[in-house]
Design a protein around this motif. Structure first.
Motif, PDB file in Angstrom:
ATOM      1  N   ALA A  97       1.954   1.813  -3.575  1.00 21.20           N
ATOM      2  CA  ALA A  97       0.833   2.185  -4.443  1.00 21.20           C
ATOM      3  C   ALA A  97       0.345   3.602  -4.148  1.00 21.20           C
ATOM      4  O   ALA A  97       0.022   4.366  -5.068  1.00 21.20           O
ATOM      5  CB  ALA A  97      -0.303   1.185  -4.276  1.00 21.20           C
ATOM      6  N   ARG A 102       0.816  -1.213   0.000  1.00 15.78           N
ATOM      7  CA  ARG A 102       0.000   0.000   0.000  1.00 15.78           C
ATOM      8  C   ARG A 102       0.852   1.267   0.000  1.00 15.78           C
ATOM      9  O   ARG A 102       0.520   2.245  -0.680  1.00 15.78           O
ATOM     10  CB  ARG A 102      -0.942   0.008   1.205  1.00 15.78           C
ATOM     11  N   SER A 133      -4.316  -1.419  -3.945  1.00 14.27           N
ATOM     12  CA  SER A 133      -3.517  -2.339  -3.143  1.00 14.27           C
ATOM     13  C   SER A 133      -4.444  -3.356  -2.492  1.00 14.27           C
ATOM     14  O   SER A 133      -5.651  -3.119  -2.352  1.00 14.27           O
ATOM     15  CB  SER A 133      -2.732  -1.587  -2.056  1.00 14.27           C
TER      16      SER A 133
END
Length: 325
Positions: free
Chosen positions: A145, A142, A196
């Motif tokens: 991303a 995450r 994500s």
């Protein structure tokens, strides 16, 4: 298309500027949030090998019995799953889109949509299944991303940072995906594009709670267009009208269009092909289509009007349905 994860990684390192930080892989977040929910193949196929992300090395560090192997899985997503002609064009799973001429005329015999009344043992459907490619675009952590813009306002910036050749098919694919994600959903639809796995888990649990299960279509082998028969054992999944459906988008890294309505039902549908192949398919049925685009592919294929009858479709192998247990 020329999508290269190494450029994504390099971009992240330049933005963050860190040297010693370590990020755990997305699968550990899954285990912490959903300890009793196994991952479907649609998810595990998009994960990096076990290990962790090292900003210092700018890659995954895979720790195994034989020592440490540093590497990056390269590649991009160019299709896969049930052949539904998503390609560069609009997704047939977006409710407010009219069917494109390509969708109407390319492989018109593929039974992507069907009526709920036909969801029973003995129904015959013309289908084609293609296994997800081994170099499919994988999930990024995450933190990585979130460091990459995902907005039509940043399109030129995105194209440059992902090193996509200008004027290529890849540019149009990225534009279409971001456009789909930014357009407003229909009335009663809660939608988001997650970039994500952690974000997918967060969205789903915010809508359904943590007592959930993720399921996906499982194909044992590729097939050409052929006739499949629904075998015995069709099963309704989860609580009534409690589901989040996440559709895999075409993008350099894993992005999913996730949405929830209160008029969605999910089914497990066993299929038997004319060549003897078997598919554990997942079907989604929509009991209220009154807000869909009247020119949606489903209406044109089934010759029905919006809001008149429940409409169903099978999900490609790399899409995910979340249901409340």
């Amino acid at each position: 298309m020329d999508f290269h994860l190494v450029h994504i990684i390099t971009f992240f390192m330049l933005v963050v500027g860190a040297t010693n930080a370590v990020m755990l892989p997305p699968q550990l977040y899954w285990k912490s949030m959903l300890p009793n929910s196994p991952m479907p193949k649609a998810i595990t196929n998009l994960l990096h090998p076990a290990g962790y992300w090292s900003e210092e090395k700018g890659t995954w560090v895979d720790v195994g019995k034989g020592g440490v192997d540093v590497g990056v899985r390269k590649g991009y997503y160019e299709g896969g799953g049930t052949d539904v002609n998503v390609g560069v064009g609009r997704s047939p799973f977006i409710y407010n889109y009219a069917a494109s001429e390509t969708q109407l005329h390319d492989k018109p015999n593929v039974a992507l949509f069907f009526l709920e009344k036909d969801l029973h043992h003995g129904t015959k459907l013309n289908l084609q299944f293609s296994k997800t490619t081994s170099n499919a675009a994988t999930f990024l952590p995450r933190q990585v991303a979130n460091s990459i813009p995902f907005s039509s306002n940043k399109m030129e910036y995105i194209i440059n940072k992902l090193n996509i050749k200008k004027g290529s098919k890849g540019v149009q694919i990225v534009k279409n995906t971001i456009s789909e994600c930014e357009e407003q959903g229909i009335k009663g639809e809660e939608k988001v594009c997650v970039t994500s796995l952690e974000s997918m888990v967060d969205f789903t649990t915010s809508k359904l709670g943590k007592n959930v299960e993720a399921v996906s279509t499982e194909v044992n082998k590729e097939s050409n267009l052929q006739q499949y028969t629904i075998a015995s054992g069709v099963k309704k999944l989860g609580e009534k009208n409690k589901a989040v459906v996440c559709h895999k988008e075409n993008y350099p890294y894993a992005v999913f269009y996730c949405h929830k309505t209160d008029t969605t039902k999910a089914y497990s549908v066993p299929l038997e092909g004319a060549d003897g192949s078997r598919v554990k398919a997942i079907a989604v049925c929509h009991t209220d289509t009154s807000e869909w685009n009247p020119k949606h592919l489903a209406f044109q294929v089934l010759k029905v009007q919006p809001g008149t009858v429940p409409v169903c479709h099978l999900l490609p192998e790399d899409h995910v349905v979340w249901i409340r247990k």
